[in-house]
Design a protein around this motif. Structure first.
Motif, PDB file in Angstrom:
ATOM      1  N   PRO A 160      -6.671 -28.132 -62.821  1.00  0.00           N
ATOM      2  CA  PRO A 160      -6.695 -27.208 -61.812  1.00  0.00           C
ATOM      3  C   PRO A 160      -7.489 -27.440 -60.480  1.00  0.00           C
ATOM      4  CG  PRO A 160      -7.093 -25.801 -63.704  1.00  0.00           C
ATOM      5  CD  PRO A 160      -7.061 -27.494 -63.981  1.00  0.00           C
ATOM      6  N   GLU A 161      -8.794 -28.338 -60.706  1.00  0.00           N
ATOM      7  CA  GLU A 161      -9.466 -29.031 -59.817  1.00  0.00           C
ATOM      8  C   GLU A 161      -8.680 -30.051 -58.995  1.00  0.00           C
ATOM      9  OE1 GLU A 161     -11.773 -27.034 -62.655  1.00  0.00           O
ATOM     10  OE2 GLU A 161     -10.424 -28.687 -63.149  1.00  0.00           O
ATOM     11  N   GLU A 162      -7.803 -30.881 -59.732  1.00  0.00           N
ATOM     12  CA  GLU A 162      -6.915 -31.914 -58.973  1.00  0.00           C
ATOM     13  C   GLU A 162      -5.876 -31.376 -58.132  1.00  0.00           C
ATOM     14  OE1 GLU A 162      -7.195 -35.536 -62.460  1.00  0.00           O
ATOM     15  OE2 GLU A 162      -5.791 -33.959 -62.443  1.00  0.00           O
ATOM     16  N   VAL A 163      -5.432 -30.022 -58.591  1.00  0.00           N
ATOM     17  CA  VAL A 163      -4.680 -29.482 -57.790  1.00  0.00           C
ATOM     18  C   VAL A 163      -5.108 -28.914 -56.565  1.00  0.00           C
ATOM     19  CG1 VAL A 163      -2.913 -27.201 -57.560  1.00  0.00           C
ATOM     20  CG2 VAL A 163      -3.017 -28.686 -59.751  1.00  0.00           C
ATOM     21  N   VAL A 164      -6.103 -28.126 -56.532  1.00  0.00           N
ATOM     22  CA  VAL A 164      -6.897 -27.746 -55.409  1.00  0.00           C
ATOM     23  C   VAL A 164      -7.362 -28.922 -54.529  1.00  0.00           C
ATOM     24  CG1 VAL A 164      -8.980 -26.735 -54.558  1.00  0.00           C
ATOM     25  CG2 VAL A 164      -7.770 -25.966 -56.424  1.00  0.00           C
ATOM     26  N   THR A 165      -7.615 -30.101 -54.997  1.00  0.00           N
ATOM     27  CA  THR A 165      -8.134 -31.361 -54.263  1.00  0.00           C
ATOM     28  C   THR A 165      -6.649 -31.787 -53.584  1.00  0.00           C
ATOM     29  OG1 THR A 165      -9.634 -31.910 -55.533  1.00  0.00           O
ATOM     30  CG2 THR A 165      -8.780 -33.533 -54.454  1.00  0.00           C
ATOM     31  N   ALA A 166      -5.658 -31.921 -54.241  1.00  0.00           N
ATOM     32  CA  ALA A 166      -4.391 -32.185 -53.494  1.00  0.00           C
ATOM     33  C   ALA A 166      -3.929 -31.235 -52.459  1.00  0.00           C
ATOM     34  CB  ALA A 166      -3.305 -32.212 -54.671  1.00  0.00           C
ATOM     35  N   MET A 167      -4.094 -29.920 -52.778  1.00  0.00           N
ATOM     36  CA  MET A 167      -3.689 -29.067 -51.708  1.00  0.00           C
ATOM     37  C   MET A 167      -4.735 -28.898 -50.403  1.00  0.00           C
ATOM     38  SD  MET A 167      -1.281 -26.549 -52.438  1.00  0.00           S
ATOM     39  CE  MET A 167      -0.336 -26.374 -54.001  1.00  0.00           C
ATOM     40  N   LYS A 168      -5.907 -29.424 -50.807  1.00  0.00           N
ATOM     41  CA  LYS A 168      -6.823 -29.454 -49.673  1.00  0.00           C
ATOM     42  C   LYS A 168      -6.433 -30.527 -48.685  1.00  0.00           C
ATOM     43  CE  LYS A 168     -11.253 -29.152 -49.974  1.00  0.00           C
ATOM     44  NZ  LYS A 168     -11.511 -28.242 -48.990  1.00  0.00           N
ATOM     45  N   LEU A 200      -7.816 -19.067 -52.146  1.00  0.00           N
ATOM     46  CA  LEU A 200      -6.628 -19.849 -52.715  1.00  0.00           C
ATOM     47  C   LEU A 200      -7.148 -19.976 -54.338  1.00  0.00           C
ATOM     48  CD1 LEU A 200      -4.281 -22.062 -52.439  1.00  0.00           C
ATOM     49  CD2 LEU A 200      -5.967 -23.768 -53.009  1.00  0.00           C
ATOM     50  N   GLU A 201      -8.246 -20.055 -54.550  1.00  0.00           N
ATOM     51  CA  GLU A 201      -8.655 -20.147 -55.826  1.00  0.00           C
ATOM     52  C   GLU A 201      -8.718 -18.971 -56.901  1.00  0.00           C
ATOM     53  OE1 GLU A 201     -11.439 -24.367 -55.692  1.00  0.00           O
ATOM     54  OE2 GLU A 201     -12.330 -22.218 -55.479  1.00  0.00           O
ATOM     55  N   SER A 202      -8.778 -17.932 -56.185  1.00  0.00           N
ATOM     56  CA  SER A 202      -9.117 -16.713 -56.742  1.00  0.00           C
ATOM     57  C   SER A 202      -7.628 -16.019 -56.883  1.00  0.00           C
ATOM     58  CB  SER A 202      -9.931 -15.463 -56.122  1.00  0.00           C
ATOM     59  OG  SER A 202      -9.735 -15.369 -54.482  1.00  0.00           O
ATOM     60  N   GLU A 232      -0.724 -19.578 -60.573  1.00  0.00           N
ATOM     61  CA  GLU A 232       0.213 -20.549 -59.633  1.00  0.00           C
ATOM     62  C   GLU A 232      -0.638 -22.033 -59.608  1.00  0.00           C
ATOM     63  OE1 GLU A 232       1.433 -16.833 -59.042  1.00  0.00           O
ATOM     64  OE2 GLU A 232      -0.647 -17.605 -58.595  1.00  0.00           O
ATOM     65  N   ILE A 233      -1.897 -22.063 -59.480  1.00  0.00           N
ATOM     66  CA  ILE A 233      -2.523 -23.221 -59.658  1.00  0.00           C
ATOM     67  C   ILE A 233      -2.339 -23.815 -61.130  1.00  0.00           C
ATOM     68  CG2 ILE A 233      -4.734 -24.484 -59.608  1.00  0.00           C
ATOM     69  CD1 ILE A 233      -5.486 -22.455 -57.428  1.00  0.00           C
ATOM     70  N   GLU A 234      -2.534 -23.229 -62.222  1.00  0.00           N
ATOM     71  CA  GLU A 234      -2.263 -23.729 -63.423  1.00  0.00           C
ATOM     72  C   GLU A 234      -1.103 -24.052 -63.816  1.00  0.00           C
ATOM     73  OE1 GLU A 234      -3.988 -20.272 -65.803  1.00  0.00           O
ATOM     74  OE2 GLU A 234      -5.960 -20.744 -65.535  1.00  0.00           O
ATOM     75  N   ILE A 235       0.070 -23.423 -63.167  1.00  0.00           N
ATOM     76  CA  ILE A 235       1.403 -23.713 -63.501  1.00  0.00           C
ATOM     77  C   ILE A 235       1.586 -25.073 -62.915  1.00  0.00           C
ATOM     78  CG2 ILE A 235       3.763 -23.037 -63.130  1.00  0.00           C
ATOM     79  CD1 ILE A 235       2.728 -20.077 -63.350  1.00  0.00           C
ATOM     80  N   PHE A 236       1.290 -25.047 -61.598  1.00  0.00           N
ATOM     81  CA  PHE A 236       1.486 -26.326 -60.788  1.00  0.00           C
ATOM     82  C   PHE A 236       0.864 -27.577 -61.369  1.00  0.00           C
ATOM     83  CE2 PHE A 236       0.516 -29.370 -57.450  1.00  0.00           C
ATOM     84  CZ  PHE A 236       1.829 -29.023 -56.398  1.00  0.00           C
ATOM     85  N   GLY A 237      -0.266 -27.186 -61.918  1.00  0.00           N
ATOM     86  CA  GLY A 237      -1.006 -28.238 -62.635  1.00  0.00           C
ATOM     87  C   GLY A 237      -0.048 -28.864 -63.802  1.00  0.00           C
ATOM     88  N   ARG A 238       0.316 -27.910 -64.576  1.00  0.00           N
ATOM     89  CA  ARG A 238       0.970 -28.250 -65.870  1.00  0.00           C
ATOM     90  C   ARG A 238       2.281 -29.063 -65.508  1.00  0.00           C
ATOM     91  NH1 ARG A 238      -0.546 -23.347 -67.851  1.00  0.00           N
ATOM     92  NH2 ARG A 238       1.274 -22.385 -67.218  1.00  0.00           N
ATOM     93  N   LYS A 239       2.952 -28.629 -64.474  1.00  0.00           N
ATOM     94  CA  LYS A 239       4.038 -29.342 -64.260  1.00  0.00           C
ATOM     95  C   LYS A 239       3.696 -30.968 -63.552  1.00  0.00           C
ATOM     96  CE  LYS A 239       7.695 -30.594 -61.233  1.00  0.00           C
ATOM     97  NZ  LYS A 239       7.508 -31.442 -59.941  1.00  0.00           N
ATOM     98  N   ASN A 240       2.586 -30.750 -62.926  1.00  0.00           N
ATOM     99  CA  ASN A 240       2.389 -32.225 -62.282  1.00  0.00           C
ATOM    100  C   ASN A 240       1.421 -33.178 -63.039  1.00  0.00           C
ATOM    101  OD1 ASN A 240       3.930 -32.194 -59.380  1.00  0.00           O
ATOM    102  ND2 ASN A 240       3.182 -30.156 -59.456  1.00  0.00           N
ATOM    103  N   HIS A 241       0.890 -32.656 -64.367  1.00  0.00           N
ATOM    104  CA  HIS A 241      -0.038 -33.158 -65.047  1.00  0.00           C
ATOM    105  C   HIS A 241      -1.384 -33.283 -64.390  1.00  0.00           C
ATOM    106  CE1 HIS A 241       3.377 -34.178 -67.381  1.00  0.00           C
ATOM    107  NE2 HIS A 241       3.975 -34.792 -66.475  1.00  0.00           N
ATOM    108  N   GLN A 242      -1.862 -32.480 -63.603  1.00  0.00           N
ATOM    109  CA  GLN A 242      -3.133 -32.393 -62.883  1.00  0.00           C
ATOM    110  C   GLN A 242      -3.970 -30.972 -63.567  1.00  0.00           C
ATOM    111  OE1 GLN A 242      -1.323 -31.796 -59.205  1.00  0.00           O
ATOM    112  NE2 GLN A 242      -2.246 -33.814 -58.570  1.00  0.00           N
TER     113      GLN A 242
END
Length: 521
Positions: free
Chosen positions: A250-258, A231-233, A238-248
């Protein structure tokens, strides 16, 4: 940058299409090469929408020698020959099976295609005779051993699971058809069957006893699904884009995905994997959602739960079971857990090596709360869209300290149960308490227990810790006394929040809350 999102293969199940159309691909080809070169007949059980069809398609391309499709992938450094074999690829997923003739028609569709290539001298015979003949002729005409790939081998059986006569018709047909794979072993290079469920009665798991079931193998635990490392590699942009849209971050995005999509384990020591369908949809839509759960409602699983009178509280708290009790499903067994596990609603969370017991539980929040929400109308008079059971109201009342309104609402909820349901067992009403408290867990810290020595339920909000004790054959006073005497408050004595003890008296006669007492001392 957000407009530069890459092509995500949502609904794309062919390896060739993904590679030629430049869709993102999570590289599983090292494992594919290992399987192809270290064994011959395999079976893999995985939940729906976990990439089984893509996996079968990848094997198809590999055994057809389509080297160009694998450029830049791990297998490129492993494979040196790239030989072409005759491939018989059977996909049973595309049809809705409602009559015995539907399965025969699907088998005929594939047999006629293969017979057009390898000979139709047996076209008037039974499906299994024709299948056997095609395999032999493919070997004789090409000089190469044959590859047989079966996608969703159990789709007809799953669709007929609540119709015993139709199920038996399908079982007999598939038993004979798959049984060919044993007698044709000398002509076969590779055999791979995938499905959701391992049905013990189908001969592919008895007569074909050399079939290697890798569903719980450590080496192939990540064959389907996405690991956190992948996921991270693979999905870093996609993680960066998702984070910008949701104000998170990258680490917070991965945590939410988990929290929402990870947690599937197909071996107690194997890496956990994310649900690929939900991950791809979340990155595409740039928001979390119940993407996998919404694509298939587990109605027949809930019906099996009710028919077997399985204690739902055990399921909601996690189950301890030996592997023999959940890796195979027997139609005559009064045990719905194998189907619930194999369908992806439960997964392996732990393993007791001394007693060889597995602990099964919901893999993540998407499945946990999706499944519990789905259960509500089956165990209560409420419908999913009924505003009388809006769980947010229960949560809001406890957050503000208004436990009187919470209990009044709970009382009204039980009062709405129609008269004809009032002959339900005591356990049925305990299950309803479980559902309410478990559903609150998606918004606040809520625990509900059945073990003695602990409070029946504990709910933690930012300002309060509520300790509930329900008495089905006792008084509210006795419930408060038990909280005090059994030390249920000890774990929370150093907590800064206000502790509220609530004793609830449930009347067996009225099937409702009779009265309650609260104590904040």
């Amino acid at each position: 940058m957000d407009n530069l999102m890459r092509k995500l293969p949502i609904g794309i199940q062919t390896f060739e299409g993904i590679r030629k159309e430049n869709y993102l691909y999570v590289d599983k080809t090292a494992l594919i090469w290992r399987m192809a070169n270290l064994g011959k007949p395999y079976f893999l059980s995985r939940p729906r929408r976990f990439g089984k069809s893509l996996l079968i398609s990848t094997f198809d391309a590999y055994f057809q020698g389509k080297k160009e499709l694998f450029n830049g992938l791990a297998i490129e450094q492993l494979e040196t020959k790239w030989e072409q074999y005759p491939v018989l690829h059977l996909d049973l997923n595309a049809k809705k099976y409602e009559t015995a003739a539907d399965l025969i028609a699907m088998l005929n569709q594939y047999l006629e295609k293969w017979e057009a290539i390898y000979g139709d001298e047996k076209k008037d015979r039974s499906p299994e005779e024709r299948f056997s003949y095609v395999i032999e002729q493919a070997f004789l005409k090409t000089g190469k051993n044959v590859v047989v790939l079966v996608d969703e081998y159990d789709k007809p059986l799953l669709q007929a699971i609540t119709r015993p006569k139709l199920f038996e018709d399908y079982r007999q047909t598939l038993k004979a058809f798959y049984g060919v794979l044993k007698s044709a072993d000398a002509y076969l290079r590779f055999v791979f069957l995938t499905g959701v469920t391992k049905f013990s009665q189908v001969s592919v798991f008895s007569d074909l006893n050399q079939l290697n079931d890798i569903s719980l193998d450590y080496s192939y635990a990540t064959l389907c699904g996405i690991t956190q490392e992948e996921l991270e590699s693979t999905f870093k942009p996609e993680i960066e884009i998702f984070g910008r849209k949701n104000h998170q971050t990258p680490e917070e995005v991965v945590t939410a995905m988990k929290r929402n999509y990870d947690g599937y384990h197909f071996h107690p020591d194997g890496s956990g994997v994310f649900n690929p369908f939900s991950v791809l949809n979340a990155f595409s839509k740039l928001e979390l959602g119940s993407y996998w759960f919404q694509t298939g409602t587990p109605t027949f699983l809930v019906e099996l739960l009710q028919k077997s009178e399985y204690d739902l509280r055990t399921l909601l708290n996690g189950i301890e079971a030996p592997a023999s009790s959940f890796v195979e499903y027997r139609m005559d067994a009064n045990n719905p857990i194998p189907l619930i596990y194999q369908s992806g609603y439960l997964t392996i969370k732990d393993y007791d090596r001394e007693f060889q017991n597995y602990r099964l539980d919901f893999p993540n929040d998407e499945v946990r709360y999706g499944f519990i929400n789905f259960l509500v109308p089956f165990y209560t008079p409420m419908k999913n869209n009924d505003q009388g059971f809006y769980i947010g109201k229960f949560v809001q009342e406890l957050r503000t300290g208004d436990y009187e309104s919470f209990l009044t609402r709970l009382e009204a909820f039980f009062a709405d149960i129609p008269y004809e349901l009032n002959d339900q067992t005591e356990r049925h009403y305990q299950v309803i308490f479980y559902l309410v408290f478990k559903l609150m867990g998606q918004f606040t810290e809520a625990e509900v227990r059945s073990a003695r020595g602990r409070a029946d339920a504990v709910v933690k909000t930012p300002k309060y810790v509520y300790v509930f004790e329900f008495k089905l054959n006792g008084t509210a006073e006795e419930a408060i006394k038990q909280i005090n005497e059994k030390g249920y408050l000890i774990p929370y004595q150093k907590d800064h929040r206000e502790i509220v003890k609530i004793g609830v008296e449930f009347s067996a006669e009225t099937r409702n809350i009779n009265r309650w007492l609260a104590d904040t001392k």
